[in-house]
Design a protein around this motif. Sequence first.
Motif, PDB file in Angstrom:
ATOM      1  N   MET A   1       0.832  -1.193   0.000  1.00 26.46           N
ATOM      2  CA  MET A   1       0.000   0.000   0.000  1.00 26.46           C
ATOM      3  C   MET A   1       0.872   1.250   0.000  1.00 26.46           C
ATOM      4  SD  MET A   1      -3.384   0.373   2.364  1.00 26.46           S
ATOM      5  CE  MET A   1      -3.564   2.130   2.598  1.00 26.46           C
ATOM      6  N   VAL A   2       0.440   2.253  -0.713  1.00 27.55           N
ATOM      7  CA  VAL A   2       1.207   3.486  -0.804  1.00 27.55           C
ATOM      8  C   VAL A   2       0.878   4.396   0.385  1.00 27.55           C
ATOM      9  CG1 VAL A   2       1.616   5.543  -2.200  1.00 27.55           C
ATOM     10  CG2 VAL A   2       1.248   3.332  -3.301  1.00 27.55           C
ATOM     11  N   LYS A   3       1.907   4.890   0.993  1.00 30.49           N
ATOM     12  CA  LYS A   3       1.691   5.823   2.093  1.00 30.49           C
ATOM     13  C   LYS A   3       1.661   7.247   1.578  1.00 30.49           C
ATOM     14  CE  LYS A   3       4.173   3.066   5.529  1.00 30.49           C
ATOM     15  NZ  LYS A   3       3.025   2.681   6.352  1.00 30.49           N
ATOM     16  N   THR A   4       0.782   8.025   2.149  1.00 32.48           N
ATOM     17  CA  THR A   4       0.740   9.426   1.777  1.00 32.48           C
ATOM     18  C   THR A   4       0.935  10.288   3.021  1.00 32.48           C
ATOM     19  OG1 THR A   4      -1.661   9.388   1.982  1.00 32.48           O
ATOM     20  CG2 THR A   4      -0.755   9.107  -0.214  1.00 32.48           C
ATOM     21  N   CYS A   5       1.540  11.421   2.804  1.00 31.10           N
ATOM     22  CA  CYS A   5       1.809  12.342   3.897  1.00 31.10           C
ATOM     23  C   CYS A   5       0.494  12.888   4.462  1.00 31.10           C
ATOM     24  CB  CYS A   5       2.695  13.471   3.386  1.00 31.10           C
ATOM     25  SG  CYS A   5       2.936  14.788   4.563  1.00 31.10           S
ATOM     26  N   THR A   6       0.384  12.870   5.768  1.00 28.50           N
ATOM     27  CA  THR A   6      -0.848  13.345   6.392  1.00 28.50           C
ATOM     28  C   THR A   6      -1.029  14.844   6.199  1.00 28.50           C
ATOM     29  OG1 THR A   6      -0.572  11.628   8.038  1.00 28.50           O
ATOM     30  CG2 THR A   6      -2.143  13.344   8.554  1.00 28.50           C
ATOM     31  N   SER A   7       0.076  15.556   6.081  1.00 31.28           N
ATOM     32  CA  SER A   7      -0.011  17.015   5.958  1.00 31.28           C
ATOM     33  C   SER A   7      -0.315  17.474   4.539  1.00 31.28           C
ATOM     34  CB  SER A   7       1.294  17.655   6.424  1.00 31.28           C
ATOM     35  OG  SER A   7       1.494  17.420   7.799  1.00 31.28           O
ATOM     36  N   CYS A   8       0.430  16.957   3.558  1.00 28.05           N
ATOM     37  CA  CYS A   8       0.291  17.486   2.200  1.00 28.05           C
ATOM     38  C   CYS A   8      -0.328  16.482   1.234  1.00 28.05           C
ATOM     39  CB  CYS A   8       1.663  17.943   1.693  1.00 28.05           C
ATOM     40  SG  CYS A   8       2.851  16.612   1.469  1.00 28.05           S
ATOM     41  N   ASN A   9      -0.598  15.259   1.696  1.00 30.96           N
ATOM     42  CA  ASN A   9      -1.228  14.233   0.867  1.00 30.96           C
ATOM     43  C   ASN A   9      -0.385  13.740  -0.298  1.00 30.96           C
ATOM     44  OD1 ASN A   9      -3.592  13.346   1.997  1.00 30.96           O
ATOM     45  ND2 ASN A   9      -4.776  15.089   1.276  1.00 30.96           N
ATOM     46  N   MET A  10       0.880  14.107  -0.312  1.00 28.45           N
ATOM     47  CA  MET A  10       1.759  13.608  -1.352  1.00 28.45           C
ATOM     48  C   MET A  10       2.236  12.206  -0.973  1.00 28.45           C
ATOM     49  SD  MET A  10       2.314  15.939  -3.787  1.00 28.45           S
ATOM     50  CE  MET A  10       3.964  15.796  -4.426  1.00 28.45           C
ATOM     51  N   GLN A  11       2.473  11.412  -2.003  1.00 30.64           N
ATOM     52  CA  GLN A  11       3.022  10.092  -1.733  1.00 30.64           C
ATOM     53  C   GLN A  11       4.431  10.240  -1.164  1.00 30.64           C
ATOM     54  OE1 GLN A  11       2.930   7.418  -5.019  1.00 30.64           O
ATOM     55  NE2 GLN A  11       0.745   7.664  -5.367  1.00 30.64           N
ATOM     56  N   VAL A  12       4.726   9.447  -0.163  1.00 35.06           N
ATOM     57  CA  VAL A  12       6.053   9.531   0.427  1.00 35.06           C
ATOM     58  C   VAL A  12       6.930   8.411  -0.122  1.00 35.06           C
ATOM     59  CG1 VAL A  12       5.291  10.656   2.544  1.00 35.06           C
ATOM     60  CG2 VAL A  12       5.305   8.171   2.416  1.00 35.06           C
ATOM     61  N   GLY A  13       8.202   8.705  -0.266  1.00 30.39           N
ATOM     62  CA  GLY A  13       9.139   7.702  -0.738  1.00 30.39           C
ATOM     63  C   GLY A  13       9.776   7.003   0.446  1.00 30.39           C
ATOM     64  N   SER A  14      11.080   7.033   0.471  1.00 26.67           N
ATOM     65  CA  SER A  14      11.793   6.370   1.558  1.00 26.67           C
ATOM     66  C   SER A  14      12.027   7.314   2.726  1.00 26.67           C
ATOM     67  CB  SER A  14      13.130   5.822   1.058  1.00 26.67           C
ATOM     68  OG  SER A  14      13.839   6.836   0.383  1.00 26.67           O
ATOM     69  N   ASP A  15      11.921   8.615   2.458  1.00 27.02           N
ATOM     70  CA  ASP A  15      12.181   9.577   3.516  1.00 27.02           C
ATOM     71  C   ASP A  15      10.895  10.079   4.139  1.00 27.02           C
ATOM     72  OD1 ASP A  15      14.877   9.413   3.301  1.00 27.02           O
ATOM     73  OD2 ASP A  15      15.108  11.182   2.023  1.00 27.02           O
ATOM     74  N   PHE A  16      10.524   9.463   5.226  1.00 31.25           N
ATOM     75  CA  PHE A  16       9.345   9.936   5.944  1.00 31.25           C
ATOM     76  C   PHE A  16       9.414   9.422   7.376  1.00 31.25           C
ATOM     77  CE2 PHE A  16       8.226   5.738   4.491  1.00 31.25           C
ATOM     78  CZ  PHE A  16       7.450   5.214   5.515  1.00 31.25           C
ATOM     79  N   ILE A  17       8.637  10.021   8.234  1.00 29.67           N
ATOM     80  CA  ILE A  17       8.523   9.494   9.587  1.00 29.67           C
ATOM     81  C   ILE A  17       7.077   9.123   9.832  1.00 29.67           C
ATOM     82  CG2 ILE A  17      10.500  10.698  10.590  1.00 29.67           C
ATOM     83  CD1 ILE A  17       8.446  12.735  11.711  1.00 29.67           C
ATOM     84  N   GLU A  18       6.912   8.164  10.707  1.00 31.90           N
ATOM     85  CA  GLU A  18       5.582   7.650  10.992  1.00 31.90           C
ATOM     86  C   GLU A  18       5.441   7.517  12.500  1.00 31.90           C
ATOM     87  OE1 GLU A  18       3.012   4.087   8.942  1.00 31.90           O
ATOM     88  OE2 GLU A  18       5.010   3.644   9.625  1.00 31.90           O
ATOM     89  N   PHE A  19       4.375   8.033  13.013  1.00 33.36           N
ATOM     90  CA  PHE A  19       4.158   7.919  14.455  1.00 33.36           C
ATOM     91  C   PHE A  19       2.665   7.917  14.739  1.00 33.36           C
ATOM     92  CE2 PHE A  19       3.060  12.395  14.941  1.00 33.36           C
ATOM     93  CZ  PHE A  19       3.700  12.964  13.855  1.00 33.36           C
TER      94      PHE A  19
END
Length: 52
Positions: A1-19
């Motif tokens: 499943m593709v993750k999207t940034c909660t703030s900007c809704n852009m798809q995230v690549g390898s650089d992201f944080i999740e909490f």
Amino acid sequence: MVKTCTSCNMQVGSDFIEFKCPNCSKHKIVRCMHCRTTARSYKCPDCQFMGP
Ligand SMILES: [Zn+2]
Ligand SMILES: [Zn+2]
């Protein structure tokens, strides 16, 4: 499943944080590096909690 940034809704690549949402600790917040470095606020879809 593709993750999207909660703030900007852009798809995230390898650089992201999740909490988990600090308020309800149910929903996972995903932030891309861009939103993290620019300190954009996020909003939990579950409890509407907003954080920096
Ligand atoms: Zn973002
Ligand atoms: Zn929440």
